[in-house]
Design a protein around this motif. Structure first.
Motif, mmCIF file in Angstrom:
data_model
loop_
_atom_site.group_PDB
_atom_site.id
_atom_site.type_symbol
_atom_site.label_atom_id
_atom_site.label_comp_id
_atom_site.label_asym_id
_atom_site.label_seq_id
_atom_site.Cartn_x
_atom_site.Cartn_y
_atom_site.Cartn_z
ATOM 1 N N GLN A 181 0.838 -1.202 0.000
ATOM 2 C CA GLN A 181 0.000 0.000 0.000
ATOM 3 C C GLN A 181 0.873 1.252 0.000
ATOM 4 O OE1 GLN A 181 -3.829 0.601 0.455
ATOM 5 N NE2 GLN A 181 -2.760 2.308 -0.515
ATOM 6 N N LYS A 182 1.948 1.221 0.761
ATOM 7 C CA LYS A 182 2.834 2.384 0.869
ATOM 8 C C LYS A 182 3.431 2.757 -0.480
ATOM 9 C CE LYS A 182 6.926 4.045 3.368
ATOM 10 N NZ LYS A 182 7.951 3.691 4.393
ATOM 11 N N THR A 203 0.673 4.156 -2.886
ATOM 12 C CA THR A 203 0.277 5.512 -2.508
ATOM 13 C C THR A 203 1.351 6.522 -2.887
ATOM 14 O OG1 THR A 203 -1.098 4.720 -0.684
ATOM 15 C CG2 THR A 203 -0.329 7.006 -0.568
ATOM 16 N N ARG A 204 2.597 6.199 -2.588
ATOM 17 C CA ARG A 204 3.690 7.130 -2.884
ATOM 18 C C ARG A 204 3.795 7.414 -4.376
ATOM 19 N NH1 ARG A 204 7.495 4.458 -0.750
ATOM 20 N NH2 ARG A 204 8.413 3.518 -2.613
ATOM 21 N N THR A 206 0.499 9.424 -5.754
ATOM 22 C CA THR A 206 0.419 10.811 -5.293
ATOM 23 C C THR A 206 1.595 11.641 -5.795
ATOM 24 O OG1 THR A 206 1.471 10.173 -3.192
ATOM 25 C CG2 THR A 206 -0.940 10.239 -3.258
ATOM 26 N N ASP A 218 -3.364 14.597 -4.936
ATOM 27 C CA ASP A 218 -4.279 14.106 -3.907
ATOM 28 C C ASP A 218 -5.293 13.118 -4.484
ATOM 29 O OD1 ASP A 218 -5.583 13.827 -1.495
ATOM 30 O OD2 ASP A 218 -6.903 15.540 -1.856
ATOM 31 N N ASP A 222 -7.432 9.382 -3.076
ATOM 32 C CA ASP A 222 -7.646 8.364 -2.046
ATOM 33 C C ASP A 222 -7.151 7.039 -2.608
ATOM 34 O OD1 ASP A 222 -8.444 6.561 -0.156
ATOM 35 O OD2 ASP A 222 -10.586 7.002 -0.295
ATOM 36 N N THR A 223 -6.025 6.563 -2.107
ATOM 37 C CA THR A 223 -5.391 5.375 -2.677
ATOM 38 C C THR A 223 -5.605 4.118 -1.834
ATOM 39 O OG1 THR A 223 -3.316 5.905 -1.546
ATOM 40 C CG2 THR A 223 -3.600 6.749 -3.800
ATOM 41 N N HIS A 224 -6.544 4.164 -0.905
ATOM 42 C CA HIS A 224 -6.763 2.989 -0.046
ATOM 43 C C HIS A 224 -7.217 1.790 -0.877
ATOM 44 C CE1 HIS A 224 -7.914 0.438 3.260
ATOM 45 N NE2 HIS A 224 -9.128 0.326 2.754
ATOM 46 N N LEU A 264 -7.258 1.459 -9.104
ATOM 47 C CA LEU A 264 -6.039 1.996 -8.492
ATOM 48 C C LEU A 264 -4.797 1.341 -9.095
ATOM 49 C CD1 LEU A 264 -7.134 2.239 -4.757
ATOM 50 C CD2 LEU A 264 -6.460 4.151 -6.233
#
Length: 209
Positions: free
Chosen positions: A83-84, A87-88, A91, A96, A98-100, A169
């Motif tokens: 996930q990290k 997201t990195r 973004t 911005d 929401d990458t959950h 995503l």
């Protein structure tokens, strides 16, 4: 130490080279540890070019779907895409979002035309592990973006995964990778232009109104 090939030997239902044995040894002179793996010789050529991919029969696609479905169900503690990292990267390129990720599945993590053979084998198992659902389909889709019909074929074949939030995503991640590479080179490419156009559509869906 890379043990992906050996660890992948436990995966069932996926068409891949069989792993036979591995050996490691210490090179004191270079202060490194080497590893060699013996695997099944696959004689079929890789698909490689998009022109070759266009000509693949329906049976080839059916077999790939079956392989990726079986892989997705395989239980593992390996991490292929965190996930990290997702997201990195997203973004960094698109700001911005929401990458959950709400769905995870075991993934090869590098499915492209150079890692698929004309008889359906999936090669290069060093980095497999858990990733967002739809990651493998998104990788193949990104590798096909310069051919609209082929990219659409990938989306159609793997719609069940790619139409999920995690699948979108995963696609946005692949777009970010292509756009980022072009930005570092200082010039756009056919892949980055197609990726940016696809990302614009994905961002409309993923960003709240």
């Amino acid at each position: 130490m890379w043990v992906g090939l050996e660890a992948a030997a436990t995966i069932c239902g996926v068409k891949k080279p069989e792993w036979f044995q591995g050996a490691t040894w210490v090179d004191q002179g270079r202060d490194v540890v080497w590893r060699a793996d013996e695997v099944e010789l696959v004689t079929a050529p890789v698909v490689g070019a998009i022109e070759e991919a266009r000509a693949l029969p329906d049976s080839w696609w059916e077999e790939l779907r079956a392989s990726l479905t079986a892989l997705g169900k395989h239980a593992t503690e390996r991490v292929g895409m965190s996930q990290k990292h997702l997201t990195r990267r997203i973004t960094e390129v698109f700001g911005d979002v929401d990458t959950h990720v709400d769905e995870w599945a075991t993934s090869h993590t590098d499915v492209h035309w150079g890692n698929l053979t004309t008889d359906g084998h999936l090669l290069d198992w060093e980095d497999w592990g858990a990733g967002p659902r739809g990651l493998d389909a998104a990788c193949l889709w990104q590798a096909s973006l310069t051919d609209k019909d082929l990219a659409e074929r990938v989306r159609r074949e793997f719609a069940g995964d790619m139409n999920t939030r995690s699948g979108k995503l995963a696609q946005l991640l692949q777009c970010a990778n292509a756009v980022r590479v072009a930005a570092k080179r200082g010039e756009s490419t056919p892949f980055s232009e197609a990726a940016q156009a696809a990302a614009d559509d994905l961002l409309v869906e993923l960003r709240p109104i």
